[in-house]
Write a protein that holds these residues in place. Structure first.
Motif, mmCIF file in Angstrom:
data_model
loop_
_atom_site.group_PDB
_atom_site.id
_atom_site.type_symbol
_atom_site.label_atom_id
_atom_site.label_comp_id
_atom_site.label_asym_id
_atom_site.label_seq_id
_atom_site.Cartn_x
_atom_site.Cartn_y
_atom_site.Cartn_z
ATOM 1 N N ALA A 139 -20.063 -7.850 3.458
ATOM 2 C CA ALA A 139 -21.140 -7.982 2.482
ATOM 3 C C ALA A 139 -21.109 -6.865 1.446
ATOM 4 N N ALA A 140 -20.585 -5.711 1.840
ATOM 5 C CA ALA A 140 -20.453 -4.568 0.938
ATOM 6 C C ALA A 140 -19.040 -4.006 1.100
ATOM 7 N N PRO A 141 -18.571 -3.209 0.148
ATOM 8 C CA PRO A 141 -17.225 -2.627 0.293
ATOM 9 C C PRO A 141 -17.046 -1.935 1.645
ATOM 10 N N HIS A 142 -15.896 -2.215 2.295
ATOM 11 C CA HIS A 142 -15.657 -1.679 3.636
ATOM 12 C C HIS A 142 -15.155 -0.249 3.635
ATOM 13 N N GLY A 143 -14.597 0.219 2.523
ATOM 14 C CA GLY A 143 -14.181 1.612 2.417
ATOM 15 C C GLY A 143 -12.827 1.941 2.995
ATOM 16 N N VAL A 144 -12.073 0.941 3.465
ATOM 17 C CA VAL A 144 -10.721 1.179 3.991
ATOM 18 C C VAL A 144 -9.742 1.009 2.831
ATOM 19 N N ASP A 145 -8.990 2.058 2.497
ATOM 20 C CA ASP A 145 -8.138 1.983 1.305
ATOM 21 C C ASP A 145 -6.667 1.751 1.619
ATOM 22 N N VAL A 146 -6.228 2.078 2.841
ATOM 23 C CA VAL A 146 -4.839 1.834 3.245
ATOM 24 C C VAL A 146 -4.853 1.244 4.652
ATOM 25 N N PRO A 147 -3.767 0.588 5.064
ATOM 26 C CA PRO A 147 -3.734 0.037 6.421
ATOM 27 C C PRO A 147 -3.955 1.110 7.484
ATOM 28 N N VAL A 148 -4.753 0.763 8.463
ATOM 29 C CA VAL A 148 -4.874 1.575 9.671
ATOM 30 C C VAL A 148 -4.054 0.836 10.720
ATOM 31 N N ILE A 149 -2.831 1.301 10.934
ATOM 32 C CA ILE A 149 -1.934 0.531 11.791
ATOM 33 C C ILE A 149 -2.262 0.713 13.275
ATOM 34 N N TRP A 152 0.850 -1.181 0.000
ATOM 35 C CA TRP A 152 0.000 0.000 0.000
ATOM 36 C C TRP A 152 0.893 1.241 0.000
ATOM 37 N N PRO A 153 0.445 2.328 -0.623
ATOM 38 C CA PRO A 153 1.295 3.527 -0.722
ATOM 39 C C PRO A 153 1.326 4.382 0.529
ATOM 40 N N ALA A 154 0.428 4.108 1.475
ATOM 41 C CA ALA A 154 0.323 4.957 2.664
ATOM 42 C C ALA A 154 -0.256 4.137 3.809
ATOM 43 N N GLN A 155 -0.357 4.767 4.955
ATOM 44 C CA GLN A 155 -0.924 4.135 6.154
ATOM 45 C C GLN A 155 -1.577 5.225 6.997
ATOM 46 N N GLU A 156 -2.412 4.808 7.927
ATOM 47 C CA GLU A 156 -3.188 5.771 8.705
ATOM 48 C C GLU A 156 -3.148 5.406 10.187
ATOM 49 N N VAL A 157 -3.215 6.429 11.034
ATOM 50 C CA VAL A 157 -3.392 6.232 12.472
ATOM 51 C C VAL A 157 -4.575 7.071 12.925
ATOM 52 N N ARG A 158 -5.229 6.590 13.986
ATOM 53 C CA ARG A 158 -6.401 7.282 14.511
ATOM 54 C C ARG A 158 -6.297 7.342 16.034
ATOM 55 N N PHE A 159 -6.455 8.556 16.554
ATOM 56 C CA PHE A 159 -6.425 8.769 17.999
ATOM 57 C C PHE A 159 -7.574 9.698 18.385
#
Length: 392
Positions: free
Chosen positions: A161-171, A71-78
């Motif tokens: 069941a449907a596309p999850h919408g996550v395009d890059v890893p959420v590490i 994947w070209p990128a990654q994401e973090v969420r806080f």
């Protein structure tokens, strides 16, 4: 079996020993290589991931045949922010590595347990195998001389069941409720409806309740509006996080058997990930092969000792994370960390911090009280204080 020259014996068929076998085979086509694995198949059931900056260009070329996802990128969420990092992220799977191993002309003995290991032999439950040199890569056996925390996880690869919408890893998604230390959800999107969801905890103990974490995954999926149509597979793991250590106690200088992987403490002290360290050791061994057992033991011990000495700063950070603050507020440390520069974050994951990186990590408002954190800086004092924890 009778011994033969140029014969490498590998106890354990996990990531580290498989990479050693592949690198030795590539550099020395005439070498005889034997793997003894207690389980029914090599490589277990894992997804091994790494950051692009963890490896050199040559190492990327070596791993290219078994990389399944990039994947070209990654994401973090806080709780305070979300951030997308423009740094590539890659994964390989047990299936891909196992298939590659079966094409590499390596003798593989599965369902075979190593009972006794010497520098040039393995006594198995099916008889003795002799060779030129042996590497013990059966995973961690003893924490003698080490003080550990744990990164433990349970994951499910699901089809939605449907596309999850996550395009890059959420590490790290640490917007979830905190439990059992620092908790986050880890996401790998394999295609638009296939997703690996792992519930991960940075905890003081190694206990892992699969059913509890599986239920937490269901709750997380529901909160994100994902209808799980199928669970394709599950994986679990408990990775060591190294807080402090006495290397000579962990690996005595007179130990006659070479080690690899987690058994050699060759893993990133803070993440527990081991693929970059495993590949670096494999390169070191292949460049010096052939060797006898004593030479190989000396090489692997010296390699591991140098890595241990170079990563003391990470152990100090781990002590602050696990001991200096309240467990339910550990996420604040990581939230602050991921607000720093992208280059520092890349250097951190590569276990290659510059002096300016180290300074940046410790200056500014500390995530834990200064005077309390100061008491955890000295490693020898911490080891002495922990006492029995370093001798388990």
């Amino acid at each position: 079996m009778a011994s033969s020259p140029n014969h490498l014996l590998l106890a354990g068929g996990g990531l580290a020993n498989c990479l050693i076998a592949l690198r030795v085979r590539a550099a020395h086509p005439d070498a005889r290589i034997t793997i003894v694995e207690a389980g029914p198949a090599l490589c277990g059931n894992h997804t091994w991931s790494f950051h692009a900056g963890d490896l050199s260009p040559d190492q990327h070329e070596v791993l290219a045949p078994v990389v399944q996802h990039r994947w070209p990128a990654q994401e973090v969420r806080f709780p305070k922010y979300r951030r997308r990092l423009d740094a590539a992220y890659l994964s390989i799977t047990s299936d891909a590595l196992r298939d590659h191993m079966h094409e590499a002309s390596v003798e593989i003995h599965t369902d075979t347990r190593a009972m006794l290991i010497g520098p040039d032999f393995i006594d198995t439950d099916r008889g003795r195998i002799e060779g030129s040199a042996v590497i013990d890569g059966r995973g961690p056996s003893s924490s003698e001389g080490l003080v550990l925390g744990f990164q433990k996880f349970f994951g499910r690869e699901v089809r939605t069941a449907a596309p999850h919408g996550v395009d890059v890893p959420v590490i790290m998604d640490a917007e979830v409720s905190q439990a059992d230390g620092y908790r986050f959800i880890y996401l790998l999107p394999f295609d638009e409806t296939t997703l690996l969801i792992e519930d991960t905890r940075y905890s003081d103990g190694a206990e892992l309740d699969d059913s509890q974490l599986s239920a937490a995954i269901d709750d997380y999926a529901a909160a994100n509006g994902w209808d799980i149509a199928q669970t394709l597979r599950e994986e679990r793991g408990v990775l060591p996080i190294l807080l402090a250590g006495d290397f000579d106690a962990f690996w005595p200088v007179d130990d006659p058997v070479a080690r690899s992987g987690l058994r050699a403490a060759l893993f990133h002290p803070t993440t527990g990930y081991s693929l970059p360290q495993a590949l670096t050791l494999a390169d070191a061994i292949s460049s010096r092969w052939p060797m006898n057992g004593a030479e190989l033991a000396a090489l692997t011990r010296d390699h591991a000792r140098r890595f241990f000495e170079s990563t003391g700063f990470f152990r100090m950070l781990n002590r602050l994370l696990f001991r200096a603050g309240e467990s339910e507020k550990r996420y604040i440390v990581m939230q602050r960390f991921y607000g720093l520069s992208g280059s520092l974050i890349e250097h951190f994951y590569a276990a290659d911090l510059r002096w300016r990186d180290k300074a940046r990590l410790v200056v500014g408002k500390p995530p834990v009280p200064f005077f309390r954190s100061f008491t955890f800086i000295d490693e020898e004092a911490f080891l002495e204080k922990e006492g029995d924890g370093a001798r388990d």
